[in-house]
Design an enzyme around this catalytic site. Sequence first.
Site, PDB file in Angstrom:
ATOM      1  CG  HIS A   1      14.273  51.090  -0.326  1.00 38.97           C
ATOM      2  ND1 HIS A   1      15.185  51.820   0.403  1.00 38.97           N
ATOM      3  CD2 HIS A   1      13.071  51.327   0.247  1.00 38.97           C
ATOM      4  CE1 HIS A   1      14.562  52.467   1.377  1.00 38.97           C
ATOM      5  NE2 HIS A   1      13.280  52.190   1.310  1.00 38.97           N
TER       6      HIS A   1
HETATM    7  O1  RIB Z   1      14.444  48.557   3.878  1.00 40.66           O
HETATM    8  C1  RIB Z   1      13.905  48.594   2.573  1.00 40.66           C
HETATM    9  C2  RIB Z   1      13.596  47.216   2.095  1.00 40.66           C
HETATM   10  O2  RIB Z   1      12.635  46.619   2.952  1.00 40.66           O
HETATM   11  C3  RIB Z   1      12.953  47.198   0.687  1.00 40.66           C
HETATM   12  O3  RIB Z   1      13.311  46.023   0.026  1.00 40.66           O
HETATM   13  C4  RIB Z   1      11.493  47.197   0.996  1.00 40.66           C
HETATM   14  O4  RIB Z   1      10.718  46.590  -0.044  1.00 40.66           O
HETATM   15  C5  RIB Z   1      11.452  46.342   2.226  1.00 40.66           C
HETATM   16  O5  RIB Z   1      11.467  44.964   1.814  1.00 40.66           O
END
Ligand code: RIB
Length: 315
Positions: free
Chosen positions: A245
């Site tokens: 992500h």
């Molecule tokens: O949903 C994904 C996010 O939530 C990413 O930033 C992961 O590191 C968590 O913080």
Amino acid sequence: MTAQPRKIIIDTDPGQDDAVAILLALASPDELEVLGITAVAGNVPLALTQKNARIVCELAGKPQTRVFAGCDKPMVRPLVTAENVHGKTGLDGPQMADPTMPLQEAHAVDFIIDTLRREAPHSVTLCPLGPLTNIATAMQRAPDIIPRIRQIVLMGGAYFEVGNVTPAAEFNIYVDPQAAQIVFGSGVPLVVMPLDVTHKALTTRARIEAFRNLGTEPGRMVAEWTDFFERFDMQKYGSEGAPLHDPCVIAYLIDPSLFEGRHVNVEIETQSELTMGMTVADWWGVTKRPANALFIGDLDADRFYALLTERIGRL
Ligand code: RIB
Ligand code: CA
């Protein structure tokens, strides 16, 4: 004449994917000047996110990076963490030594405010990779900084991909929906990396081996973090790999041509428990609400991983 590196503050809750994003930023000094890293409670409690941020800076060979501890809980709601995804340390996978570099004395929110007041207007970009508590608290405490922010490029939200922590909400927004409402309503130019795009940035065996084959400590760590991190998503979604992500935020700043999105209105649900933290994106323009975000929906995953591997190979 080459452009000056872009001044950024990374706000983060490491988290393996945050860690890869921080490595990518610190490996790209021609494009990015990391003014500081501000830790927030999210994936794991603040005591761990501030420690993990320092571990990653040392792994990058950048112990002079300034790391600040910020808010240890959301603005209104109780803290929700994600050890089930990231492990109890937040960086499970490889064994990691404790950091030796110092944590800065100042509170992260004060650092954000002071930096935005000191730096030239529209010269600093904020890069939130976790819950938006630090950013929103700074905006609430010092509204004068809002027009001085160049842009906010954040990882959070979901629309076509729906939620990952509830059926309706993505984790970063769900943890602190009141903070998200402040940021999305601030008028600051937003680029949003929702699950709609990050779920297309999947690890694969070949992509993880490319990190391992760098033959460097950072490459080995990234491979071991992703080996650990992907088990949860592969089991949950039955996918071939896990979504990386947070590096999408940093990759966008280095090469925006990797991504495609649409300027739309995005509002945050803060009333209904059923849909708490949902990012309601008006993708088809059915309301008259003004567009407030570039909502990213697609990326070139091969070029994204090629950039990641090449840059981390520089550390
Ligand atoms: O949903 C994904 C996010 O939530 C990413 O930033 C992961 O590191 C968590 O913080
Ligand atoms: Ca994160």
